[in-house]
Design an enzyme around this catalytic site. Structure first.
Site, PDB file in Angstrom:
ATOM      1  N   HIS A   1     -39.263  27.630 -20.955  1.00 41.23           N
ATOM      2  CA  HIS A   1     -38.503  27.504 -19.791  1.00 41.23           C
ATOM      3  C   HIS A   1     -39.797  27.821 -18.782  1.00 41.23           C
ATOM      4  CE1 HIS A   1     -39.178  31.289 -22.262  1.00 41.23           C
ATOM      5  NE2 HIS A   1     -38.726  31.930 -20.553  1.00 41.23           N
TER       6      HIS A   1
ATOM      7  N   ARG B   1     -43.544  80.158  15.838  1.00 38.64           N
ATOM      8  CA  ARG B   1     -42.675  79.349  15.080  1.00 38.64           C
ATOM      9  C   ARG B   1     -43.949  78.318  14.512  1.00 38.64           C
ATOM     10  NH1 ARG B   1     -42.404  73.922  17.092  1.00 38.64           N
ATOM     11  NH2 ARG B   1     -40.763  72.139  15.928  1.00 38.64           N
TER      12      ARG B   1
ATOM     13  N   GLU C   1     -35.271  46.830  -8.024  1.00 36.79           N
ATOM     14  CA  GLU C   1     -34.180  47.514  -8.852  1.00 36.79           C
ATOM     15  C   GLU C   1     -33.472  45.902  -8.822  1.00 36.79           C
ATOM     16  OE1 GLU C   1     -30.557  50.225  -9.327  1.00 36.79           O
ATOM     17  OE2 GLU C   1     -31.592  51.236  -7.710  1.00 36.79           O
TER      18      GLU C   1
ATOM     19  N   THR D   1     -39.757  67.276  13.549  1.00 38.55           N
ATOM     20  CA  THR D   1     -41.401  67.204  13.306  1.00 38.55           C
ATOM     21  C   THR D   1     -42.015  67.697  12.367  1.00 38.55           C
ATOM     22  OG1 THR D   1     -41.528  69.235  14.676  1.00 38.55           O
ATOM     23  CG2 THR D   1     -41.143  67.012  15.808  1.00 38.55           C
TER      24      THR D   1
ATOM     25  N   ASP E   1     -37.560  35.113 -13.307  1.00 41.39           N
ATOM     26  CA  ASP E   1     -36.881  36.175 -13.718  1.00 41.39           C
ATOM     27  C   ASP E   1     -36.252  35.669 -14.558  1.00 41.39           C
ATOM     28  OD1 ASP E   1     -34.871  38.688 -14.035  1.00 41.39           O
ATOM     29  OD2 ASP E   1     -33.781  37.425 -13.726  1.00 41.39           O
TER      30      ASP E   1
ATOM     31  N   THR F   1     -44.278  40.316 -11.072  1.00 43.63           N
ATOM     32  CA  THR F   1     -43.664  40.983 -12.579  1.00 43.63           C
ATOM     33  C   THR F   1     -44.512  41.730 -12.412  1.00 43.63           C
ATOM     34  OG1 THR F   1     -43.444  40.383 -14.576  1.00 43.63           O
ATOM     35  CG2 THR F   1     -45.197  39.561 -13.591  1.00 43.63           C
ATOM     36  N   ARG F   2     -44.108  42.790 -13.631  1.00 48.03           N
ATOM     37  CA  ARG F   2     -44.622  43.914 -14.145  1.00 48.03           C
ATOM     38  C   ARG F   2     -45.195  44.010 -16.137  1.00 48.03           C
ATOM     39  NH1 ARG F   2     -45.763  47.574 -10.651  1.00 48.03           N
ATOM     40  NH2 ARG F   2     -44.253  48.188 -10.022  1.00 48.03           N
ATOM     41  N   ASN F   3     -44.415  41.964 -15.652  1.00 48.14           N
ATOM     42  CA  ASN F   3     -44.169  42.620 -17.813  1.00 48.14           C
ATOM     43  C   ASN F   3     -45.805  41.591 -18.036  1.00 48.14           C
ATOM     44  OD1 ASN F   3     -43.812  40.348 -19.652  1.00 48.14           O
ATOM     45  ND2 ASN F   3     -41.770  41.340 -19.464  1.00 48.14           N
TER      46      ASN F   3
ATOM     47  N   GLY G   1     -46.285  40.165 -20.804  1.00 48.66           N
ATOM     48  CA  GLY G   1     -46.413  38.192 -21.911  1.00 48.66           C
ATOM     49  C   GLY G   1     -46.841  37.836 -20.356  1.00 48.66           C
TER      50      GLY G   1
HETATM   51  O1  LIG Z   1     -41.064  32.636 -22.795  1.00 48.06           O
HETATM   52  C1  LIG Z   1     -39.784  33.912 -22.779  1.00 48.06           C
HETATM   53  N1  LIG Z   1     -40.270  34.850 -24.531  1.00 48.06           N
HETATM   54  C2  LIG Z   1     -39.535  35.302 -25.316  1.00 48.06           C
HETATM   55  N2  LIG Z   1     -38.257  36.714 -24.765  1.00 48.06           N
HETATM   56  C3  LIG Z   1     -38.690  35.982 -22.823  1.00 48.06           C
HETATM   57  C4  LIG Z   1     -39.537  34.576 -22.769  1.00 48.06           C
HETATM   58  N3  LIG Z   1     -38.754  34.939 -20.715  1.00 48.06           N
HETATM   59  C5  LIG Z   1     -37.753  35.996 -20.854  1.00 48.06           C
HETATM   60  N4  LIG Z   1     -38.071  36.791 -21.855  1.00 48.06           N
HETATM   61  C6  LIG Z   1     -37.315  37.601 -22.107  1.00 48.06           C
HETATM   62  C7  LIG Z   1     -37.423  38.943 -22.348  1.00 48.06           C
HETATM   63  C8  LIG Z   1     -37.104  39.866 -21.155  1.00 48.06           C
HETATM   64  O2  LIG Z   1     -36.696  40.801 -22.354  1.00 48.06           O
HETATM   65  C9  LIG Z   1     -36.353  38.287 -20.489  1.00 48.06           C
HETATM   66  C10 LIG Z   1     -37.230  39.099 -18.877  1.00 48.06           C
HETATM   67  O3  LIG Z   1     -36.423  40.393 -18.100  1.00 48.06           O
HETATM   68  P1  LIG Z   1     -36.862  40.056 -16.277  1.00 48.06           P
HETATM   69  O4  LIG Z   1     -36.261  41.011 -15.865  1.00 48.06           O
HETATM   70  O5  LIG Z   1     -37.398  38.695 -15.956  1.00 48.06           O
HETATM   71  O6  LIG Z   1     -38.870  40.266 -16.863  1.00 48.06           O
HETATM   72  P2  LIG Z   1     -39.166  41.701 -17.214  1.00 48.06           P
HETATM   73  O7  LIG Z   1     -37.986  43.423 -16.410  1.00 48.06           O
HETATM   74  O8  LIG Z   1     -39.813  42.586 -18.527  1.00 48.06           O
HETATM   75  O9  LIG Z   1     -40.473  42.161 -15.806  1.00 48.06           O
HETATM   76  P3  LIG Z   1     -40.472  41.995 -14.816  1.00 48.06           P
HETATM   77  O10 LIG Z   1     -38.666  42.028 -14.044  1.00 48.06           O
HETATM   78  O11 LIG Z   1     -41.140  42.626 -13.807  1.00 48.06           O
HETATM   79  O12 LIG Z   1     -41.003  40.102 -13.933  1.00 48.06           O
HETATM   80  O13 LIG Z   1     -36.376  38.023 -20.818  1.00 48.06           O
HETATM   81 MG   LIG Z   2     -36.993  42.656 -14.848  1.00 52.53          MG
END
Ligand SMILES: O=c1nc[nH]c2c1ncn2[C@H]1C[C@H](O)[C@@H](COP(=O)(O)OP(=O)(O)OP(=O)(O)O)O1
Ligand SMILES: [Mg+2]
Length: 453
Positions: free
Chosen positions: A432, A86, A292, A125, A321, A259-261, A263
């Site tokens: 905003h 085993r 998610e 295990t 958001d 956030t991963r955005n 911008g």
């Molecule tokens: O100042 C802004 N100027 C332009 N567009 C914007 C702004 N603020 C939010 N947005 C739009 C972008 C995106 O299409 C959605 C956010 O979606 P939201 O889920 O909050 O963000 P996300 O998925 O891009 O990144 P994360 O969740 O990692 O923060 O709204």
């Molecule tokens: Mg998002």
């Protein structure tokens, strides 16, 4: 109903303690419920004879169980003078699994030996060992990369393993404990990569048979658990990096923004400059798994992100958001702004779709608002929630190169400029996000002063 109340496809509580011991290059204590395994990875600057002078490395594993890992004492295999069949089978399985996700050429002529020592056994295990062994291997390899001994990371894929089976009633169950394992009709260990590619399936009818349909169901359960296990592995790695990178805890003047955005991240850095916080975002921690956004409101989604990450990393987290609410579309795309034109989250596709939907809407009816909800979360505390909105109009053609998202279409009537035509300074005065942060400023000190429960 399972004897411990779990759902059929539910794993036991899984945890990983990284850097569990001090000496090994990679060390992990992995627990699946009461099954606990210490896994240590050692780097050795030699290879087995058949690989000498080939430039190729080797990964191998050993497995053993402490005498009192079980209810009654097991004699040590060393005192018996030989390994049981085993043990041999399990350690070969662990070695094969690990070698399937590492490029041995890239590892160079060195070996990594992974020792899996079961300190408490309650079923599963071998799968716990494999799941922990991958992390220990990764820690050891990361160390070689960090020290410059390796220029390229040889790990090609994430990996985890889970046991699934059919219980005495013929129902599929996940992560069998010892009691369930003893009664099971079918027992199946599955090793898979992050992409759900199969590495090994060990499925056996215990004096019973099983159908192709049942096997498919077992594999569905395995896929679900492996996905969850890899998420937990990544979070454990991320948490380790957070505490490694951050000399001080993420508190007071450090703030993690969930956030991963890019911008948004840029705007937050600007917006927080004068507030005396140092900002980190999830872009600094690529290992942290995505949360998610299943909520129906901005607040629900911001809470999911902030509270989820705060709980996982045990620190202060701010999440944003945000989205665009277009009056002629009854408030759409709203919380779906990022995914308006599909899961790819493309700004260009989102803008094109918005223009298309508004083709027949005259300028006077193209009113809209950008909305932002911010949630500040810390474990064991009611979150602080604030929001801000910016009114404007949706243009007919995109204008400007600054900003992100829907900025090129969002016209501020007073200036007749789109947000993408403004400098970041101009946008950050009115946006905003800026408005929500002003609300946060009013409340944050009192909130930080509140005791955690
Ligand atoms: O100042 C802004 N100027 C332009 N567009 C914007 C702004 N603020 C939010 N947005 C739009 C972008 C995106 O299409 C959605 C956010 O979606 P939201 O889920 O909050 O963000 P996300 O998925 O891009 O990144 P994360 O969740 O990692 O923060 O709204
Ligand atoms: Mg998002």
């Amino acid at each position: 109903m399972r004897h411990d109340g779990r759902k059929n496809d539910e794993m036991r509580k899984v945890s990983f303690v990284l850097d569990y011991l001090d000496y090994p290059e990679g060390s992990v204590l992995v627990s699946f419920g009461n099954t606990k395994v210490i896994v240590n990875a050692t780097v050795e600057e030699s290879v087995p004879p058949f690989l000498r002078n080939t430039g190729t490395g080797w990964v191998t594993a050993e497995y053993s169980m402490l005498p009192r890992a079980t209810h009654t004492r097991n004699r040590r295999e060393s005192s018996k003078g030989k390994l049981t069949g085993r043990t041999m089978e399990i350690q070969r399985l662990i070695g094969r699994a690990l070698r399937s996700v590492i490029d041995l050429k890239k590892l160079g002529e060195r070996s990594i030996v992974v020792d899996c020592d079961v300190i408490q056994a309650d079923g599963g295990t071998r799968t716990a060992s494999i799941t922990g062994a991958f992390l220990a291997l990764k820690l050891a390899v990361d160390k070689l990369v960090d020290s410059g001994e390796l220029t390229e990371n040889p790990i090609t894929n994430h990996l985890a393993a889970i046991s699934v089976g059919l219980n005495q009633y013929g129902e599929a169950i996940t992560d069998l404990d010892y009691e369930e394992d003893s009664a099971a009709q079918v027992d199946c260990n599955v090793v898979m990569t992050e992409k759900l590619e199969l590495i090994e399936i060990q499925g056996t009818g215990e004096e019973a048979t099983f159908t192709r349909g049942e096997l498919n169901q077992l594999l569905d359960y395995a896929e679900k658990s492996v996905t969850e296990l890899i998420r937990l592995q990544k979070n454990a790695l991320a948490l380790r990096n957070v505490s490694k990178k951050q000399e001080e805890p993420v508190l007071k003047n450090h703030l993690l923004i969930a956030t991963r955005n890019e911008g948004k991240a840029k705007e937050f850095v600007e917006l927080f400059k004068s507030r005396g916080y140092e900002i980190k975002t999830l872009l600094d921690y690529p290992e942290i798994a995505d949360i998610e956004e299943t909520g129906k409101t901005f607040e629900e989604n911001a809470r999911l992100k902030a509270e989820g990450i705060a709980k996982e990393l045990n620190c202060l987290v701010l999440a944003d958001d945000s989205g665009l609410k277009v009056d002629a579309l009854g408030g759409q795309p709203g919380v779906y702004s990022a995914r308006f034109a599909g899961e790819r989250k493309s700004d260009a596709a989102n803008n094109a779709k918005l223009l298309h939907e508004l083709t027949d809407v005259p300028m006077g009816d193209r009113t809209a608002q950008f909305h932002c909800t911010l949630v500040l979360a810390e474990p064991g505390k009611e979150s602080l929630v604030v929001s801000g909105e910016l009114p404007g109009m949706i243009g007919r053609i995109p204008r400007g190169n600054n900003g992100f998202g829907y900025d090129p279409l969002f016209i501020i009537p007073e200036t007749d400029k789109t947000l993408a035509e403004m400098t970041s300074e101009e946008k950050n005065k009115i946006s905003h996000r800026a408005k929500a942060l002003q609300e946060l400023d009013k409340k944050i000190d009192a909130w930080l002063g509140e005791k955690t429960v």
